[in-house]
Design a protein around this motif. Structure first.
Motif, PDB file in Angstrom:
ATOM      1  N   SER A  21       0.854  -1.186  -0.244  1.00  0.00           N
ATOM      2  CA  SER A  21       0.059  -0.254   0.038  1.00  0.00           C
ATOM      3  C   SER A  21       0.797   1.279  -0.178  1.00  0.00           C
ATOM      4  CB  SER A  21      -0.968  -0.052   1.083  1.00  0.00           C
ATOM      5  OG  SER A  21      -1.925   1.166   1.145  1.00  0.00           O
ATOM      6  N   GLU A  22       1.607   1.371   1.091  1.00  0.00           N
ATOM      7  CA  GLU A  22       2.510   2.691   1.110  1.00  0.00           C
ATOM      8  C   GLU A  22       3.618   2.756  -0.105  1.00  0.00           C
ATOM      9  OE1 GLU A  22       1.686   3.104   6.042  1.00  0.00           O
ATOM     10  OE2 GLU A  22       3.424   2.054   5.245  1.00  0.00           O
ATOM     11  N   PHE A  23       4.549   1.730  -0.198  1.00  0.00           N
ATOM     12  CA  PHE A  23       5.578   2.011  -1.138  1.00  0.00           C
ATOM     13  C   PHE A  23       4.951   1.860  -2.536  1.00  0.00           C
ATOM     14  CE2 PHE A  23       9.032  -0.159  -3.334  1.00  0.00           C
ATOM     15  CZ  PHE A  23      10.036   1.337  -3.312  1.00  0.00           C
ATOM     16  N   CYS A  24       4.355   0.751  -2.971  1.00  0.00           N
ATOM     17  CA  CYS A  24       3.632   0.487  -4.302  1.00  0.00           C
ATOM     18  C   CYS A  24       2.886   1.445  -4.860  1.00  0.00           C
ATOM     19  CB  CYS A  24       3.372  -0.966  -4.428  1.00  0.00           C
ATOM     20  SG  CYS A  24       4.745  -2.029  -4.325  1.00  0.00           S
ATOM     21  N   ASP A  25       1.611   1.465  -3.853  1.00  0.00           N
ATOM     22  CA  ASP A  25       0.541   1.961  -4.366  1.00  0.00           C
ATOM     23  C   ASP A  25       0.641   3.747  -4.260  1.00  0.00           C
ATOM     24  OD1 ASP A  25      -0.838  -0.377  -5.103  1.00  0.00           O
ATOM     25  OD2 ASP A  25      -2.079  -0.417  -3.238  1.00  0.00           O
ATOM     26  N   TRP A  26       1.255   4.222  -3.366  1.00  0.00           N
ATOM     27  CA  TRP A  26       1.308   5.522  -2.939  1.00  0.00           C
ATOM     28  C   TRP A  26       2.763   6.110  -3.466  1.00  0.00           C
ATOM     29  CZ3 TRP A  26      -2.710   8.806  -2.776  1.00  0.00           C
ATOM     30  CH2 TRP A  26      -3.799   7.954  -2.188  1.00  0.00           C
ATOM     31  N   TYR A  27       3.879   5.684  -2.866  1.00  0.00           N
ATOM     32  CA  TYR A  27       5.084   6.471  -3.311  1.00  0.00           C
ATOM     33  C   TYR A  27       5.647   6.250  -4.622  1.00  0.00           C
ATOM     34  CZ  TYR A  27       9.978   7.941  -3.151  1.00  0.00           C
ATOM     35  OH  TYR A  27      11.070   8.577  -3.326  1.00  0.00           O
ATOM     36  N   LEU A  28       5.561   5.126  -5.126  1.00  0.00           N
ATOM     37  CA  LEU A  28       5.938   4.740  -6.676  1.00  0.00           C
ATOM     38  C   LEU A  28       5.288   5.701  -7.524  1.00  0.00           C
ATOM     39  CD1 LEU A  28       6.970   0.976  -6.736  1.00  0.00           C
ATOM     40  CD2 LEU A  28       8.240   2.879  -6.274  1.00  0.00           C
ATOM     41  N   GLU A  29       3.953   5.809  -7.333  1.00  0.00           N
ATOM     42  CA  GLU A  29       2.977   6.777  -8.095  1.00  0.00           C
ATOM     43  C   GLU A  29       3.433   8.089  -8.088  1.00  0.00           C
ATOM     44  OE1 GLU A  29       0.992   5.475 -10.332  1.00  0.00           O
ATOM     45  OE2 GLU A  29       1.746   3.770 -10.255  1.00  0.00           O
ATOM     46  N   MET A  30       3.796   8.527  -6.845  1.00  0.00           N
ATOM     47  CA  MET A  30       4.216   9.900  -6.488  1.00  0.00           C
ATOM     48  C   MET A  30       5.593  10.174  -6.899  1.00  0.00           C
ATOM     49  SD  MET A  30       2.454  10.886  -3.002  1.00  0.00           S
ATOM     50  CE  MET A  30       0.743  11.591  -2.922  1.00  0.00           C
ATOM     51  N   ALA A  31       6.404   9.048  -7.171  1.00  0.00           N
ATOM     52  CA  ALA A  31       7.618   9.461  -7.820  1.00  0.00           C
ATOM     53  C   ALA A  31       7.845   9.279  -9.142  1.00  0.00           C
ATOM     54  CB  ALA A  31       8.566   8.131  -7.244  1.00  0.00           C
ATOM     55  N   LYS A  32       6.845   8.984 -10.015  1.00  0.00           N
ATOM     56  CA  LYS A  32       6.949   9.062 -11.245  1.00  0.00           C
ATOM     57  C   LYS A  32       7.078  10.552 -11.898  1.00  0.00           C
ATOM     58  CE  LYS A  32       4.571   4.687 -12.092  1.00  0.00           C
ATOM     59  NZ  LYS A  32       3.238   3.779 -12.396  1.00  0.00           N
TER      60      LYS A  32
ATOM     61  N   ALA B 229       8.793  13.171 -10.701  1.00  0.00           N
ATOM     62  CA  ALA B 229       9.825  13.580 -10.549  1.00  0.00           C
ATOM     63  C   ALA B 229      11.030  12.695 -11.568  1.00  0.00           C
ATOM     64  CB  ALA B 229      10.224  13.404  -9.242  1.00  0.00           C
ATOM     65  N   LEU B 230      10.576  11.230 -11.506  1.00  0.00           N
ATOM     66  CA  LEU B 230      11.653  10.558 -12.122  1.00  0.00           C
ATOM     67  C   LEU B 230      11.565  10.776 -13.714  1.00  0.00           C
ATOM     68  CD1 LEU B 230      11.073   7.036 -10.422  1.00  0.00           C
ATOM     69  CD2 LEU B 230      13.028   8.590 -10.403  1.00  0.00           C
ATOM     70  N   ARG B 231      10.461  11.233 -14.151  1.00  0.00           N
ATOM     71  CA  ARG B 231      10.135  11.665 -15.556  1.00  0.00           C
ATOM     72  C   ARG B 231      10.194  13.038 -16.019  1.00  0.00           C
ATOM     73  NH1 ARG B 231       4.789   7.702 -15.793  1.00  0.00           N
ATOM     74  NH2 ARG B 231       6.109   5.677 -15.878  1.00  0.00           N
ATOM     75  N   GLY B 232      10.601  13.893 -15.125  1.00  0.00           N
ATOM     76  CA  GLY B 232      10.701  15.299 -15.329  1.00  0.00           C
ATOM     77  C   GLY B 232      12.056  15.720 -15.744  1.00  0.00           C
ATOM     78  N   ALA B 233      12.144  17.077 -15.878  1.00  0.00           N
ATOM     79  CA  ALA B 233      13.158  17.756 -16.405  1.00  0.00           C
ATOM     80  C   ALA B 233      14.206  18.093 -15.354  1.00  0.00           C
ATOM     81  CB  ALA B 233      12.694  18.987 -17.254  1.00  0.00           C
ATOM     82  N   ASP B 234      13.698  17.956 -13.978  1.00  0.00           N
ATOM     83  CA  ASP B 234      14.376  18.425 -12.914  1.00  0.00           C
ATOM     84  C   ASP B 234      15.504  17.350 -12.575  1.00  0.00           C
ATOM     85  OD1 ASP B 234      15.643  19.408 -10.629  1.00  0.00           O
ATOM     86  OD2 ASP B 234      13.962  20.171  -9.894  1.00  0.00           O
ATOM     87  N   ILE B 235      16.882  17.269 -12.977  1.00  0.00           N
ATOM     88  CA  ILE B 235      17.946  16.300 -12.746  1.00  0.00           C
ATOM     89  C   ILE B 235      18.033  16.241 -11.257  1.00  0.00           C
ATOM     90  CG2 ILE B 235      20.020  15.500 -13.181  1.00  0.00           C
ATOM     91  CD1 ILE B 235      19.838  16.796 -15.641  1.00  0.00           C
ATOM     92  N   ALA B 236      18.227  17.204 -10.344  1.00  0.00           N
ATOM     93  CA  ALA B 236      18.406  16.994  -8.876  1.00  0.00           C
ATOM     94  C   ALA B 236      17.333  16.432  -8.193  1.00  0.00           C
ATOM     95  CB  ALA B 236      18.746  18.326  -8.555  1.00  0.00           C
TER      96      ALA B 236
END
Length: 196
Positions: free
Chosen positions: A68-79, A81-88
């Protein structure tokens, strides 16, 4: 199903980690703070449950944390940033993602040794890393990462997201369709979260 969830989440992480990614907790967003807080609470709970020989409680905590916490919420919220232009920002998320996944696999290892060993071997490790997850250090409880205020704020955001998803479903709006939403609230906390 749980093994498949672990495998798929790990595959997503491995596709986004780089060889030079180092597993360390880096806070660049509310989601990073929250997953680190939830991870630290899981370490404390699982360690205490194992000391008390409460295997049911330990695996229940791990199941809730990972699924729930890692897969369903965090990974979705990380996407984004991971796909964005802000490298940092992307690098910060990679470090936190690698840290949480590495340590979550260590927590899961006594219960699912073959799956966790296979995935752990594929993670980027720095020099001095152990040859196997079996002989790696058990995660140390890090009470300084637990933050009740972060958990509360993230809870508000999650409630807001769940409400929006429910409204979309009730109105028959396809999940892929983008829509504008307006949030009316008297809560300063909710307003601040929406404006962040």
């Amino acid at each position: 199903n749980f093994a498949t969830k672990i495998w798929n989440a790990s595959r997503f992480a491995l596709m986004n980690l780089r060889e030079d990614t180092r597993a360390k907790p880096v806070v660049s967003s509310l989601a990073d703070q929250w997953i680190l807080s939830r991870y630290a609470a899981a370490v404390e709970s699982v360690s205490a449950s194992l000391q008390d020989y409460r295997l049911d409680q330990a695996i229940g905590t791990l199941y809730t944390f990972f699924w729930s916490e890692f897969c369903d919420w965090y990974l979705e919220m990380a996407k984004p940033a991971l796909r964005g232009a802000d490298i940092a920002a992307a690098d910060a998320v990679r470090s936190t993602l690698a840290y949480v996944l590495d340590n979550a696999l260590r927590l899961l290892h006594p219960f699912m040794p073959f799956v966790t060993e296979e995935i752990w071997q594929q993670l980027p490790h720095g020099e001095g890393a152990r040859a196997s997850i079996m002989i790696s250090d058990w995660p140390t409880p890090a009470a300084y990462l637990i933050d009740d205020e972060v958990d509360r704020r993230m809870g508000l955001l999650m409630d807001l997201i769940i409400t929006v998803r429910k409204q979309r479903a009730d109105q028959g709006v396809p999940p892929a369709q983008k829509v504008d939403i307006r949030v009316a609230t008297e809560s300063r906390d909710v307003r601040a979260l929406v404006l962040e």
